[in-house]
Design an enzyme around this catalytic site. Structure first.
Site, short mmCIF file in Angstrom:
data_model
loop_
_atom_site.label_atom_id
_atom_site.label_comp_id
_atom_site.label_asym_id
_atom_site.label_seq_id
_atom_site.Cartn_x
_atom_site.Cartn_y
_atom_site.Cartn_z
N TYR A 161 53.56 51.67 44.94
CA TYR A 161 53.54 50.94 43.67
C TYR A 161 54.50 49.74 43.73
O TYR A 161 54.27 48.73 43.08
CB TYR A 161 53.91 51.88 42.52
CG TYR A 161 53.38 51.40 41.18
CD1 TYR A 161 54.24 51.11 40.14
CD2 TYR A 161 52.01 51.22 40.98
CE1 TYR A 161 53.76 50.65 38.92
CE2 TYR A 161 51.53 50.77 39.76
CZ TYR A 161 52.40 50.50 38.73
OH TYR A 161 51.94 50.03 37.52
N LYS A 168 57.14 47.32 35.67
CA LYS A 168 56.95 48.33 34.63
C LYS A 168 58.28 48.80 34.05
O LYS A 168 58.38 49.12 32.85
CB LYS A 168 56.15 49.52 35.16
CG LYS A 168 54.70 49.19 35.52
CD LYS A 168 53.94 48.53 34.36
CE LYS A 168 52.50 48.30 34.72
NZ LYS A 168 51.74 47.63 33.64
O1 0WD Z 1 45.54 53.46 37.24
C1 0WD Z 1 45.53 52.42 36.57
N1 0WD Z 1 44.55 51.52 36.59
C2 0WD Z 1 46.70 52.17 35.67
C3 0WD Z 1 46.86 50.92 35.07
C4 0WD Z 1 47.64 53.29 35.47
C5 0WD Z 1 48.73 52.98 34.56
C6 0WD Z 1 48.88 51.73 33.98
N2 0WD Z 1 47.96 50.71 34.24
C7 0WD Z 1 48.16 49.43 33.58
C8 0WD Z 1 48.17 48.23 34.47
O2 0WD Z 1 49.42 48.07 35.11
C9 0WD Z 1 47.93 47.13 33.43
O3 0WD Z 1 49.13 46.83 32.76
O4 0WD Z 1 47.09 49.20 32.69
C10 0WD Z 1 46.96 47.80 32.47
C11 0WD Z 1 45.53 47.39 32.66
O5 0WD Z 1 45.23 47.60 33.99
P1 0WD Z 1 43.75 47.97 34.48
O6 0WD Z 1 42.86 48.24 33.34
O7 0WD Z 1 43.95 49.00 35.54
O8 0WD Z 1 43.36 46.64 35.23
P2 0WD Z 1 42.30 45.49 34.98
O9 0WD Z 1 41.03 46.01 34.46
O10 0WD Z 1 42.29 44.69 36.26
O11 0WD Z 1 42.99 44.61 33.87
C12 0WD Z 1 44.15 43.84 34.13
C13 0WD Z 1 43.80 42.46 33.69
C14 0WD Z 1 43.23 41.56 34.77
O12 0WD Z 1 42.06 41.97 35.29
P3 0WD Z 1 41.58 41.33 36.72
O13 0WD Z 1 40.70 42.39 37.27
O14 0WD Z 1 40.87 40.03 36.29
O15 0WD Z 1 42.87 41.07 37.53
O16 0WD Z 1 44.90 41.67 33.30
C15 0WD Z 1 44.36 40.36 33.15
C16 0WD Z 1 43.09 40.29 33.97
O17 0WD Z 1 41.94 40.31 33.18
N3 0WD Z 1 45.26 39.33 33.61
C17 0WD Z 1 45.59 38.28 32.85
N4 0WD Z 1 45.26 37.94 31.58
C18 0WD Z 1 45.77 36.80 31.10
N5 0WD Z 1 46.60 35.99 31.80
C19 0WD Z 1 46.44 37.50 33.65
C20 0WD Z 1 46.94 36.31 33.06
N6 0WD Z 1 47.75 35.47 33.73
N7 0WD Z 1 46.57 38.09 34.86
C21 0WD Z 1 45.85 39.21 34.81
#
Ligand code: 0WD
Length: 273
Positions: A161, A168
């Site tokens: 991580y 975080k």
């Molecule tokens: O197991 C997991 N997936 C976990 C995720 C476990 C525990 C926590 N999390 C957290 C992540 O750290 C994050 O904070 O949950 C949150 C959402 O994560 P996610 O749903 O796993 O990831 P995702 O669907 O990729 O959403 C994150 C999004 C980015 O998606 P992409 O795939 O395009 O990287 O954050 C957005 C983007 O849509 N993002 C931004 N939005 C606005 N401005 C930017 C930015 N500069 N950078 C990324």
């Protein structure tokens, strides 16, 4: 009448139908919430892939608006909140579900993290909560709720991580300070610490398959969480059902975070009990 009937809010961070933000959005919609959405801007406006992916999901559930917003740009944040105020007047909840770290800095050891990579990851994954909360405060109703997404790697070392763990830690500390400052306005700020969910962001973290196996073996419930369970818990924290909770990091991870060692039945040759 749903738990969120009459409530209005904004979701930052849906990327696709695997996104945790989408799971929480579905649960909020089922309970009657009205929502607007922001998404990562498309690099090529001629090919609005990000926008189309989000619209395809949220327009069928009556999205009030879908706007691009790069949380690294203050002018885009200002414009987004002007639009939110114009559409909703006041809001009742805000979901921050955003994180990013440059792959080269995320996959290597922390001692190799570049200054630029550290700044970028902290800006998007931690500072952006502060930037959103400060702009939401003047347009949030008393009883309003802000929620961000975190992971156990911000509290303990989870191999793989790495840099995101530092982000975080900062995010969870920001959650507490924001909760302490905004409580007098009747605004709650919490973090949901989810177990591993297979999403695009997750695919950038270490050996994700191994992490899923670990949770199945070690967690008290002997399984991984489901996306639906994260969705319901997120809706709970954004709804008035959690009105007495603020500054909290709620673990939704089948209990994994309580374990200080492997369950006996996870050690070959050791029978449980
Ligand atoms: O197991 C997991 N997936 C976990 C995720 C476990 C525990 C926590 N999390 C957290 C992540 O750290 C994050 O904070 O949950 C949150 C959402 O994560 P996610 O749903 O796993 O990831 P995702 O669907 O990729 O959403 C994150 C999004 C980015 O998606 P992409 O795939 O395009 O990287 O954050 C957005 C983007 O849509 N993002 C931004 N939005 C606005 N401005 C930017 C930015 N500069 N950078 C990324």
């Amino acid at each position: 009448m749903g738990l969120c009937s009459g409530k209005k809010g904004v979701v930052f961070g849906i990327a696709n139908d695997r996104s945790i933000a989408w799971q929480i959005t579905k649960a909020l919609h089922e309970q009657g919430a009205e929502m607007g959405f922001t998404h990562l801007p498309d690099r090529d406006p001629e090919r609005p892939k990000n926008e189309n992916k989000v619209r395809k999901l949220v327009e069928p559930i009556g999205a009030k608006f879908v706007i691009p917003c790069d949380v690294q740009k203050d002018e885009e944040l200002d414009g987004s909140f002007a639009r939110i105020a114009q559409e909703f007047g006041k809001i009742d909840f805000l979901l921050h579900s955003i994180a990013f770290a440059p792959p080269n800095d995320l996959t290597g050891p922390v001692y190799n993290v570049s200054r630029a990579g550290f700044q970028l990851a902290m800006d998007i994954s931690a500072y952006s909560l502060i930037a959103l909360a400060g702009r939401a405060r003047p347009i949030m109703n008393a009883g309003g709720s802000i929620l961000c997404l975190t992971y156990l790697g911000g509290e303990k070392v989870i191999p793989g991580y790495n840099l995101m763990g530092l982000c975080k830690s900062a995010l969870e500390s920001a959650t507490e300070y924001l909760a302490s400052e905004m409580g007098k306005d009747g605004i709650r700020v919490n973090a949901l610490s989810a177990g591993p969910v297979r999403t695009i962001s997750a695919s950038g973290v270490g050996d994700f398959k191994k992490m899923l196996e670990l949770y199945e073996t070690f967690s008290p419930l002997r399984r991984n969480i489901t996306e639906d369970e994260v969705g319901k818990a997120g809706m709970f924290l954004l709804s008035s059902m959690s009105s007495g909770i603020t500054g909290e990091t709620l673990h939704v991870d089948c209990g994994y975070h309580i374990m200080g060692g492997p369950p006996l039945d996870a050690i070959p040759g050791k029978a449980e009990g």
